[in-house]
Design a protein around this motif. Sequence first.
Motif, PDB file in Angstrom:
ATOM      1  N   GLU A   1       0.941  -1.317   0.068  1.00 33.32           N
ATOM      2  CA  GLU A   1       0.145   0.124   0.221  1.00 33.32           C
ATOM      3  C   GLU A   1       0.852   1.192   0.052  1.00 33.32           C
ATOM      4  O   GLU A   1       0.657   2.029   0.668  1.00 33.32           O
ATOM      5  CB  GLU A   1      -0.877   0.088   1.327  1.00 33.32           C
ATOM      6  CG  GLU A   1      -1.802  -1.186   1.033  1.00 33.32           C
ATOM      7  CD  GLU A   1      -2.797  -1.207   2.337  1.00 33.32           C
ATOM      8  OE1 GLU A   1      -3.086  -0.339   3.371  1.00 33.32           O
ATOM      9  OE2 GLU A   1      -3.524  -2.495   2.411  1.00 33.32           O
ATOM     10  N   GLN A   2       1.782   1.339  -1.072  1.00 36.12           N
ATOM     11  CA  GLN A   2       2.742   2.492  -1.123  1.00 36.12           C
ATOM     12  C   GLN A   2       2.108   3.544  -1.977  1.00 36.12           C
ATOM     13  O   GLN A   2       2.509   4.492  -2.371  1.00 36.12           O
ATOM     14  CB  GLN A   2       4.046   2.097  -1.574  1.00 36.12           C
ATOM     15  CG  GLN A   2       5.113   1.440  -0.479  1.00 36.12           C
ATOM     16  CD  GLN A   2       6.053   0.563  -0.973  1.00 36.12           C
ATOM     17  OE1 GLN A   2       6.528   0.750  -2.309  1.00 36.12           O
ATOM     18  NE2 GLN A   2       6.858  -0.165  -0.173  1.00 36.12           N
TER      19      GLN A   2
ATOM     20  N   GLU B   1      -0.806   6.291  -3.297  1.00 36.88           N
ATOM     21  CA  GLU B   1      -1.493   7.144  -2.683  1.00 36.88           C
ATOM     22  C   GLU B   1      -2.388   7.862  -3.773  1.00 36.88           C
ATOM     23  O   GLU B   1      -1.576   8.144  -4.734  1.00 36.88           O
ATOM     24  CB  GLU B   1      -0.797   7.919  -1.679  1.00 36.88           C
ATOM     25  CG  GLU B   1      -1.630   9.015  -0.874  1.00 36.88           C
ATOM     26  CD  GLU B   1      -0.753   9.914   0.166  1.00 36.88           C
ATOM     27  OE1 GLU B   1       0.322   9.358   0.372  1.00 36.88           O
ATOM     28  OE2 GLU B   1      -1.126  10.838   0.591  1.00 36.88           O
TER      29      GLU B   1
ATOM     30  N   ILE C   1      -2.239   9.794  -9.022  1.00 36.64           N
ATOM     31  CA  ILE C   1      -1.548   8.678  -8.111  1.00 36.64           C
ATOM     32  C   ILE C   1      -0.100   9.059  -7.912  1.00 36.64           C
ATOM     33  O   ILE C   1       0.548   9.766  -8.773  1.00 36.64           O
ATOM     34  CB  ILE C   1      -1.566   7.407  -8.877  1.00 36.64           C
ATOM     35  CG1 ILE C   1      -1.262   6.102  -7.979  1.00 36.64           C
ATOM     36  CG2 ILE C   1      -0.608   7.369 -10.110  1.00 36.64           C
ATOM     37  CD1 ILE C   1      -1.328   4.793  -8.628  1.00 36.64           C
ATOM     38  N   ARG C   2       0.180   8.698  -6.663  1.00 38.54           N
ATOM     39  CA  ARG C   2       1.651   9.009  -6.246  1.00 38.54           C
ATOM     40  C   ARG C   2       2.024   7.613  -5.599  1.00 38.54           C
ATOM     41  O   ARG C   2       1.534   6.901  -5.058  1.00 38.54           O
ATOM     42  CB  ARG C   2       1.436  10.034  -5.207  1.00 38.54           C
ATOM     43  CG  ARG C   2       1.144  11.506  -5.658  1.00 38.54           C
ATOM     44  CD  ARG C   2       2.303  12.254  -6.537  1.00 38.54           C
ATOM     45  NE  ARG C   2       1.852  13.333  -7.173  1.00 38.54           N
ATOM     46  CZ  ARG C   2       1.110  13.841  -8.267  1.00 38.54           C
ATOM     47  NH1 ARG C   2       0.939  12.753  -8.909  1.00 38.54           N
ATOM     48  NH2 ARG C   2       0.837  14.633  -8.480  1.00 38.54           N
ATOM     49  N   TRP C   3       3.524   7.586  -5.838  1.00 37.00           N
ATOM     50  CA  TRP C   3       3.860   6.191  -5.136  1.00 37.00           C
ATOM     51  C   TRP C   3       4.828   6.792  -4.090  1.00 37.00           C
ATOM     52  O   TRP C   3       5.823   7.465  -4.323  1.00 37.00           O
ATOM     53  CB  TRP C   3       4.742   5.587  -6.295  1.00 37.00           C
ATOM     54  CG  TRP C   3       5.680   4.345  -5.792  1.00 37.00           C
ATOM     55  CD1 TRP C   3       5.838   3.836  -4.406  1.00 37.00           C
ATOM     56  CD2 TRP C   3       6.349   3.498  -6.621  1.00 37.00           C
ATOM     57  NE1 TRP C   3       6.395   2.649  -4.490  1.00 37.00           N
ATOM     58  CE2 TRP C   3       6.826   2.379  -5.649  1.00 37.00           C
ATOM     59  CE3 TRP C   3       6.692   3.629  -7.926  1.00 37.00           C
ATOM     60  CZ2 TRP C   3       7.767   1.473  -6.235  1.00 37.00           C
ATOM     61  CZ3 TRP C   3       7.584   2.410  -8.295  1.00 37.00           C
ATOM     62  CH2 TRP C   3       8.018   1.366  -7.411  1.00 37.00           C
ATOM     63  N   GLN C   4       4.481   6.583  -2.832  1.00 42.57           N
ATOM     64  CA  GLN C   4       5.361   6.910  -1.743  1.00 42.57           C
ATOM     65  C   GLN C   4       6.274   5.730  -1.526  1.00 42.57           C
ATOM     66  O   GLN C   4       5.962   4.767  -0.949  1.00 42.57           O
ATOM     67  CB  GLN C   4       4.755   7.326  -0.321  1.00 42.57           C
ATOM     68  CG  GLN C   4       5.400   7.501   0.695  1.00 42.57           C
ATOM     69  CD  GLN C   4       4.860   8.748   1.455  1.00 42.57           C
ATOM     70  OE1 GLN C   4       3.536   8.587   1.901  1.00 42.57           O
ATOM     71  NE2 GLN C   4       5.580   9.703   1.728  1.00 42.57           N
TER      72      GLN C   4
ATOM     73  N   TYR D   1       8.089  10.800  -2.763  1.00 45.85           N
ATOM     74  CA  TYR D   1       7.097  10.514  -3.769  1.00 45.85           C
ATOM     75  C   TYR D   1       7.660  10.270  -5.266  1.00 45.85           C
ATOM     76  O   TYR D   1       8.502  11.180  -5.580  1.00 45.85           O
ATOM     77  CB  TYR D   1       6.334  11.655  -3.826  1.00 45.85           C
ATOM     78  CG  TYR D   1       5.153  11.855  -2.688  1.00 45.85           C
ATOM     79  CD1 TYR D   1       4.142  10.777  -2.478  1.00 45.85           C
ATOM     80  CD2 TYR D   1       5.412  12.792  -1.490  1.00 45.85           C
ATOM     81  CE1 TYR D   1       3.300  10.759  -1.641  1.00 45.85           C
ATOM     82  CE2 TYR D   1       4.237  12.553  -0.627  1.00 45.85           C
ATOM     83  CZ  TYR D   1       3.332  11.782  -0.638  1.00 45.85           C
ATOM     84  OH  TYR D   1       2.527  11.730   0.503  1.00 45.85           O
TER      85      TYR D   1
ATOM     86  N   GLN E   1     -10.215   3.504  -4.680  1.00 44.80           N
ATOM     87  CA  GLN E   1      -9.893   4.580  -3.737  1.00 44.80           C
ATOM     88  C   GLN E   1     -10.553   5.898  -4.024  1.00 44.80           C
ATOM     89  O   GLN E   1     -11.106   6.423  -3.117  1.00 44.80           O
ATOM     90  CB  GLN E   1      -8.286   4.569  -3.842  1.00 44.80           C
ATOM     91  CG  GLN E   1      -7.906   5.483  -2.753  1.00 44.80           C
ATOM     92  CD  GLN E   1      -8.037   4.827  -1.540  1.00 44.80           C
ATOM     93  OE1 GLN E   1      -8.003   3.732  -1.241  1.00 44.80           O
ATOM     94  NE2 GLN E   1      -8.468   5.632  -0.320  1.00 44.80           N
TER      95      GLN E   1
ATOM     96  N   ASP F   1     -12.961   7.827  -1.669  1.00 46.90           N
ATOM     97  CA  ASP F   1     -12.769   9.298  -1.099  1.00 46.90           C
ATOM     98  C   ASP F   1     -13.866  10.115  -1.714  1.00 46.90           C
ATOM     99  O   ASP F   1     -13.916  11.365  -0.947  1.00 46.90           O
ATOM    100  CB  ASP F   1     -11.278   9.624  -1.826  1.00 46.90           C
ATOM    101  CG  ASP F   1     -10.125   8.704  -1.308  1.00 46.90           C
ATOM    102  OD1 ASP F   1     -10.298   8.341  -0.134  1.00 46.90           O
ATOM    103  OD2 ASP F   1      -9.283   9.164  -1.801  1.00 46.90           O
TER     104      ASP F   1
ATOM    105  N   PRO G   1      -2.531  15.553  -1.055  1.00 46.07           N
ATOM    106  CA  PRO G   1      -3.214  14.695  -0.443  1.00 46.07           C
ATOM    107  C   PRO G   1      -4.596  14.869   0.070  1.00 46.07           C
ATOM    108  O   PRO G   1      -5.048  15.806   0.393  1.00 46.07           O
ATOM    109  CB  PRO G   1      -2.477  14.206   0.883  1.00 46.07           C
ATOM    110  CG  PRO G   1      -1.281  15.074   0.600  1.00 46.07           C
ATOM    111  CD  PRO G   1      -1.309  16.091  -0.238  1.00 46.07           C
TER     112      PRO G   1
END
Length: 281
Positions: A38-39, A41, A61-64, A70, A96, A100, A263
Amino acid sequence: EAKKRGGNSVYWYSANLDEGLGYKVALRTKIQEALAHEQFELFYQPIMTDKGKVAGAEALIRWQHPTKGYVSPADFIPVAERTGQIIPISEWVLKQACHDLQQLKRYGIKSVSVNFSPIQFYREDFVSKTKAILEQFDIKPGEVTVEITENVLVNDTQRIAELLQQLRDLGLDVAIDDFGSGFASLRYLNMLPVNKLKIDRSFIENIHENSHNAAITCGILSMVASIGIETVAEGVEKEEECAYLTEHGCHFMQGFLFSKPKPLGELLKWAERQQSFENER
Ligand code: C2E
Ligand code: MG
Ligand code: MG
Ligand code: MG
């Protein structure tokens, strides 16, 4: 630069992601881990009406990454498209975003836009999976917009048109993203069940003083006005661009002038402040 070598493994060399590691990373494996842990976001960027009110938000989408911070979608979406991992990623994004939306609605943001990849359109169960997610989250017509880039439309236009109609029948809105940057033309709009058009950021830049950009954008706006398609300007950064676009009949605007993608929690705070400004006026 991504390279495909032998088998199906994708190796990736990027100054951004594996800087300092000094070797090629199997990005496929990293993406797999990102999904499992779950990286990913979703950030949200507001889409404004020509009256300066919030109309909706685009999910980006972002990949943390645990050590790199990011990571931009431009750096991993193309790889995920090559490996097929874009399918589970896209499913996660839609779920998601629908989840949201329930919260966004409480803050006056009534719709959400989601980017779809061309790869999704080649899956047998594409429409049925989408339908199941919309039902799971009790999504009403007009609450979710699917954004596709115009390159999707160039091949197989007839088949894509049928699929888009099926999405419309599910109550989704369909937007063409980055319009003008690729190979599609206004001619396609008549053949396709599309109800929004997002004008590429490159044509919006300094539109108030760049006559080339002004001519292209005004051409698009005036042709589209007569066929009932809504227009969104992307990448609005300056007050002057916003004023010019409003004056020339663009319906919606999105860009750093209003807000960068944020976010969810930050966007909700932003929306709250926005509402209190409006109440003061
Ligand atoms: P896009 O869908 O055209 O999204 C707009 C991009 O422009 C976003 O970049 C956004 O941060 C950026 N942007 C917005 N306003 C401004 C502005 O005023 N100035 C400038 N310079 N840039 C602005 P981002 O988030 O890096 O996304 C890049 C692309 O990655 C997206 O372009 C989209 O094609 C793709 N993408 C993002 N999220 C997803 C996703 O969930 N699924 C898929 N398939 N693709 C995605
Ligand atoms: Mg988009
Ligand atoms: Mg775009
Ligand atoms: Mg883009």
